[in-house]
Each structure stands twice: as structure tokens, then as C-alpha cells.
Design a protein around this motif. Structure first.
Motif, PDB file in Angstrom:
ATOM      1  N   TRP A 176      25.986 -65.284 -52.074  1.00 11.79           N
ATOM      2  CA  TRP A 176      27.046 -63.962 -51.958  1.00 11.79           C
ATOM      3  C   TRP A 176      28.141 -64.296 -51.145  1.00 11.79           C
ATOM      4  O   TRP A 176      29.426 -63.946 -51.178  1.00 11.79           O
ATOM      5  N   ALA A 177      27.727 -64.865 -49.697  1.00 12.43           N
ATOM      6  CA  ALA A 177      28.861 -65.213 -49.064  1.00 12.43           C
ATOM      7  C   ALA A 177      29.889 -66.232 -49.555  1.00 12.43           C
ATOM      8  O   ALA A 177      31.055 -66.122 -49.383  1.00 12.43           O
ATOM      9  N   SER A 178      29.333 -67.159 -50.341  1.00 11.55           N
ATOM     10  CA  SER A 178      30.268 -68.147 -51.003  1.00 11.55           C
ATOM     11  C   SER A 178      30.947 -67.414 -52.287  1.00 11.55           C
ATOM     12  O   SER A 178      32.135 -67.645 -52.231  1.00 11.55           O
ATOM     13  N   LYS A 179      30.541 -66.521 -52.795  1.00 14.74           N
ATOM     14  CA  LYS A 179      31.283 -65.744 -53.791  1.00 14.74           C
ATOM     15  C   LYS A 179      32.427 -64.706 -53.060  1.00 14.74           C
ATOM     16  O   LYS A 179      33.645 -64.800 -53.829  1.00 14.74           O
ATOM     17  N   GLU A 180      32.135 -64.405 -51.935  1.00 12.00           N
ATOM     18  CA  GLU A 180      32.882 -63.736 -51.332  1.00 12.00           C
ATOM     19  C   GLU A 180      34.045 -64.276 -50.973  1.00 12.00           C
ATOM     20  O   GLU A 180      35.321 -63.948 -50.819  1.00 12.00           O
ATOM     21  N   THR A 181      33.721 -65.658 -50.309  1.00 16.56           N
ATOM     22  CA  THR A 181      34.986 -66.559 -49.903  1.00 16.56           C
ATOM     23  C   THR A 181      35.758 -66.801 -51.241  1.00 16.56           C
ATOM     24  O   THR A 181      37.027 -67.466 -51.083  1.00 16.56           O
ATOM     25  N   ASP A 182      35.374 -66.768 -52.516  1.00 19.54           N
ATOM     26  CA  ASP A 182      36.303 -66.910 -53.660  1.00 19.54           C
ATOM     27  C   ASP A 182      37.408 -65.911 -53.701  1.00 19.54           C
ATOM     28  O   ASP A 182      38.332 -66.285 -54.574  1.00 19.54           O
ATOM     29  N   TYR A 183      37.304 -64.853 -53.031  1.00 17.74           N
ATOM     30  CA  TYR A 183      38.575 -63.988 -53.008  1.00 17.74           C
ATOM     31  C   TYR A 183      39.172 -64.169 -51.626  1.00 17.74           C
ATOM     32  O   TYR A 183      40.134 -63.184 -51.625  1.00 17.74           O
ATOM     33  N   GLN A 184      39.180 -65.074 -51.149  1.00 12.47           N
ATOM     34  CA  GLN A 184      39.638 -65.052 -49.628  1.00 12.47           C
ATOM     35  C   GLN A 184      40.654 -66.328 -49.650  1.00 12.47           C
ATOM     36  O   GLN A 184      40.322 -67.260 -50.122  1.00 12.47           O
ATOM     37  N   LEU A 185      41.828 -66.127 -48.807  1.00 14.78           N
ATOM     38  CA  LEU A 185      42.654 -67.450 -48.474  1.00 14.78           C
ATOM     39  C   LEU A 185      42.876 -67.100 -47.032  1.00 14.78           C
ATOM     40  O   LEU A 185      42.984 -66.109 -46.216  1.00 14.78           O
ATOM     41  N   ARG A 186      43.215 -68.264 -46.363  1.00 12.51           N
ATOM     42  CA  ARG A 186      43.640 -68.395 -44.715  1.00 12.51           C
ATOM     43  C   ARG A 186      45.015 -68.731 -44.938  1.00 12.51           C
ATOM     44  O   ARG A 186      45.319 -69.718 -45.386  1.00 12.51           O
ATOM     45  N   PHE A 187      45.885 -67.766 -44.201  1.00  9.19           N
ATOM     46  CA  PHE A 187      47.154 -68.064 -43.912  1.00  9.19           C
ATOM     47  C   PHE A 187      47.511 -68.687 -42.406  1.00  9.19           C
ATOM     48  O   PHE A 187      47.087 -67.796 -41.547  1.00  9.19           O
ATOM     49  N   ARG A 188      48.013 -69.851 -42.556  1.00  9.46           N
ATOM     50  CA  ARG A 188      48.142 -70.454 -41.046  1.00  9.46           C
ATOM     51  C   ARG A 188      49.551 -70.674 -40.706  1.00  9.46           C
ATOM     52  O   ARG A 188      50.382 -70.695 -41.483  1.00  9.46           O
ATOM     53  N   ASN A 189      49.935 -70.625 -39.558  1.00 14.12           N
ATOM     54  CA  ASN A 189      51.213 -70.907 -38.814  1.00 14.12           C
ATOM     55  C   ASN A 189      52.295 -69.744 -39.155  1.00 14.12           C
ATOM     56  O   ASN A 189      53.454 -69.721 -39.182  1.00 14.12           O
ATOM     57  N   ILE A 190      51.654 -68.544 -38.889  1.00 13.29           N
ATOM     58  CA  ILE A 190      52.604 -67.300 -38.943  1.00 13.29           C
ATOM     59  C   ILE A 190      52.618 -66.606 -37.470  1.00 13.29           C
ATOM     60  O   ILE A 190      51.615 -66.402 -36.919  1.00 13.29           O
ATOM     61  N   GLU A 191      53.789 -66.481 -37.005  1.00 13.68           N
ATOM     62  CA  GLU A 191      53.864 -66.099 -35.577  1.00 13.68           C
ATOM     63  C   GLU A 191      53.270 -64.855 -35.598  1.00 13.68           C
ATOM     64  O   GLU A 191      53.474 -63.831 -36.269  1.00 13.68           O
TER      65      GLU A 191
END
Length: 352
Positions: free
Chosen positions: A127-142
């Protein structure tokens, strides 16, 4: 009248054949008396011996009777004690049998509970893995005080896709800043975790990042896939192989729960366990003539496994009491090895 005087007559002499010597007569008598006395003494000795023997026999029989009686009592006591011990053994056997039955039932229940727990953990991980299928991480935003993360993400993603801001606003489910050891160590802005309502929107943004590097306020934005902490800990056990695959530009991609899929010499290999990964590593050593300039692969994999065991156990005990739990942040090494460099605009292909 006067009585006439008696005239002594001469003693008659015995005949010579009847004459006996007084000395000889006395010696014979003595001998006879001695013989008689000896006979009497021997008779008395015999009688005494008989009486003594009879007394000894009676005494022996009496003592033997007592000994037999005591032996019978001892044997009876021993039999009684043996009987008590046997009864106690029977009771103990019954108790042991009952305990064994209880133990067997308990072990069976524990086994079922372990299986149910393992199944539940796998289900939760899925379930947690399926949930991460809908997520992205954005880096280097001030980071800024009072910032509107949803508008920032909408601005970045709408430039990457053909989706309008109004539609993108509907597609974004949640945005939040997450703490990470990487941000603290490097004194950089915290990552933004974005959850989308539809997976195809998330996949489209993830594909477009390789074609058009996104930016915000003149700084390049790194977009990374999100993974559960459990899968990240498992991936550490495969780094000894993925480092070699990256070095020799051999394509691979991570499996959802555990392991990697490798494309090697126009064939695909699913390495879903550490043992399979070690076997494939040994094959690469032979095919590519690799020299072991580091520790042995088995020891290296074991060391990676031990280094993450404590953290993995701690995370297993935590319950997910929220609808969308906050995933564990990626650290610097994970970002470099799994999703590409963190401070540059270059992104690795999706299959690496």
C-alpha cells in the motif's frame, strides 16, 4: 557258768592263683577311673558342643528371621517409594503431554500470527509503495516564509506539461516540506513532497523532467521519484551490484518491493534476492574480468544489511495512523545512487 575262751584259729591262706599285688590293683583302678573320667569329659564336651551348636543354630535362625523381617520391611518400603515415584512419573507425563499439547497449539498460533504479521507487513508495504506511485519530490526550491507550495508546484509543472493551472490545481492532492538529514547536513532548502490525484499525471511529469529541465527563480529544480523507507533500506543491500552496473553502463531498474531487473546481453534478469544478486555479480566478474578492489561481495552485502537492520526494525514498529503518512526522506547517498545527482541539472535515465 563260765564261758569258754575262744581259741584263735589261724587265717587261711589264699591260693596263689588268687593272690593280687596291691600296687598293681591300684594302678589299674586309676587307669579305669581315668578312662571313665575321659569318657565322661568327652561325653560332656560332646553334649556341650551339641548344646552350643543348637544354641548357635537357634540364634542364627533368630537373627536370620529378624534380618528377613527387616529386609521384607525395607523391600516393602522401597516398593512403596517406587510406586509413588511411578505415580509421580505418570502425573508428570500427563502434565508434560498437556504442556506439549499447549506448546504445540501455542507454536501453531504463533506461526499463524507470524504469517499474518508478515502478510500484513507486505500488504502495508504494498500500500505504501502504491501510494508513492502518486508522489514526486521536488528539490532545490528556495524556502520563504509564508510561501504557497501549491502555487509553486503548479507553476513548475504547468510549464513542463500541457495541463492548465486550473486542471493542475485539481490534480495536486497535497504539498508539504519534509525534513531530511541531507538538507541539514548541506544547509539546503528542504524538499517538497507532492502527492498527485492521478498516477498518469505524476508519470508524465517524471518523463518530461528528462526532456526539459525545470527551474524556479533561476535555479534548476531536481525532481525525484518517492520510495518507502523499507524499500530504500532493502535497496542498500544491492548497492554493491548497482554500482558496478552504473560503472559499466548496464541498464537496470528497481522492482517495486525488492530487487532489480537487469538488461544484460539482450536478456532480462530479475534479481529479487541478495543471493541472486551475488550470483549475478560473480558472473559479471567473470564476463568483465573484474578485480575485487573492495571487500568480498558476500561480506559487503552483509555489512550493508547489518548497517540498516536497526533502522529497519524501528520503522516496522511504527503504525500508520494517518491517511497519507509522511514518507522517510532520502539521504544524499540514496539520491545519488537511485535517482541521480542532487545538486546538478543532469538526470539519469528512468531505468537506472
Amino acid at each position: 557258768m563260765q564261758t569258754p575262751a575262744l581259741i584263735p584259729t589261724p587265717a587261711r591262706r589264699l591260693s596263689t592263683q588268687y593272690d593280687v599285688n596291691p600296687k598293681e590293683t591300684t594302678f589299674k583302678d586309676l587307669l579305669q577311673e581315668m578312662l571313665k573320667m575321659q569318657e565322661k569329659i568327652e561325653k560332656k564336651i560332646e553334649e556341650s558342643q551339641e548344646k552350643t551348636q543348637q544354641n548357635m543354630e537357634r540364634l542364627f535362625q533368630k537373627e536370620m528371621g529378624k534380618l528377613r523381617h527387616e529386609l521384607k520391611e525395607d523391600v516393602a518400603q522401597i516398593k512403596k517409594e517406587v510406586s509413588n515415584v511411578q505415580d509421580e512419573l505418570k502425573i508428570l507425563k500427563k502434565e508434560n503431554s498437556s504442556l506439549k499439547k499447549v506448546q504445540d497449539k501455542t507454536e501453531a498460533k504463533l506461526k499463524k500470527l507470524e504469517e499474518a504479521k508478515e502478510k500484513l507487513e507486505k500488504q502495508q508495504e504494498l500500500w505504501a509503495s502504491k501510494e508513492t506511485d502518486y508522489q514526486l519530490r521536488f528539490r532545490n526550491i528556495e524556502e520563504k516564509e509564508g510561501e504557497n507550495l501549491r502555487e509553486i508546484i503548479m507553476e513548475i509543472t504547468t510549464r513542463m506539461t500541457n495541463i492548465t493551472p486550473e486542471e493542475m490545481n485539481k490534480e495536486i492532492d497535497m504539498t508539504q516540506r519534509i525534513n531530511s538529514s541531507y538538507a541539514k547536513r548541506n544547509n539546503v532548502p528542504r524538499d517538497i513532497l507532492v502527492s498527485f490525484c492521478r498516477k498518469n499525471v505524476r508519470d508524465e511529469i517524471n518523463r518530461m523532467k528528462a526532456k526539459d529541465q525545470p527551474s524556479y527563480n533561476g535555479k534548476k529544480v531536481i525532481i525525484l521519484k518517492e520510495f518507502t523507507s523499507t524499500s530504500m533500506n532493502k535497496r542498500k543491500n544491492y548497492y554493491f551490484l548497482t554500482d558496478v552496473l552504473k560503472k559499466h553502463k548496464i541498464k537496470f531498474r528497481w522492482e517495486r518491493l525488492e530487487g532489480i531487473q537487469v538488461t544484460y546481453r539482450e536478456s532480462k534478469f530479475w534479481l529479487t534476492s541478495e543471493e541472486k544478486a551475488r550470483d549475478f555479480y560473480r558472473r559479471l566478474q567473470k564476463d568483465l574480468n573484474l578485480t575485487s578492489d573492495t571487500a568480498d561481495v558476500t561480506e559487503l552485502s552483509k555489512a550493508n544489511h547489518d548497517s540498516t537492520r536497526t533502522k529497519h526494525k524501528d520503522e516496522e514498529g511504527k503504525k500508520r495512523d494517518k491517511k497519507r503518512p509522511r514518507p522517510e526522506p532520502l539521504d544524499e547517498e540514496e539520491g545519488k545512487k537511485d535517482m541521480g545527482p542532487s545538486n546538478t541539472g543532469k538526470q539519469p535515465p528512468d531505468d537506472k
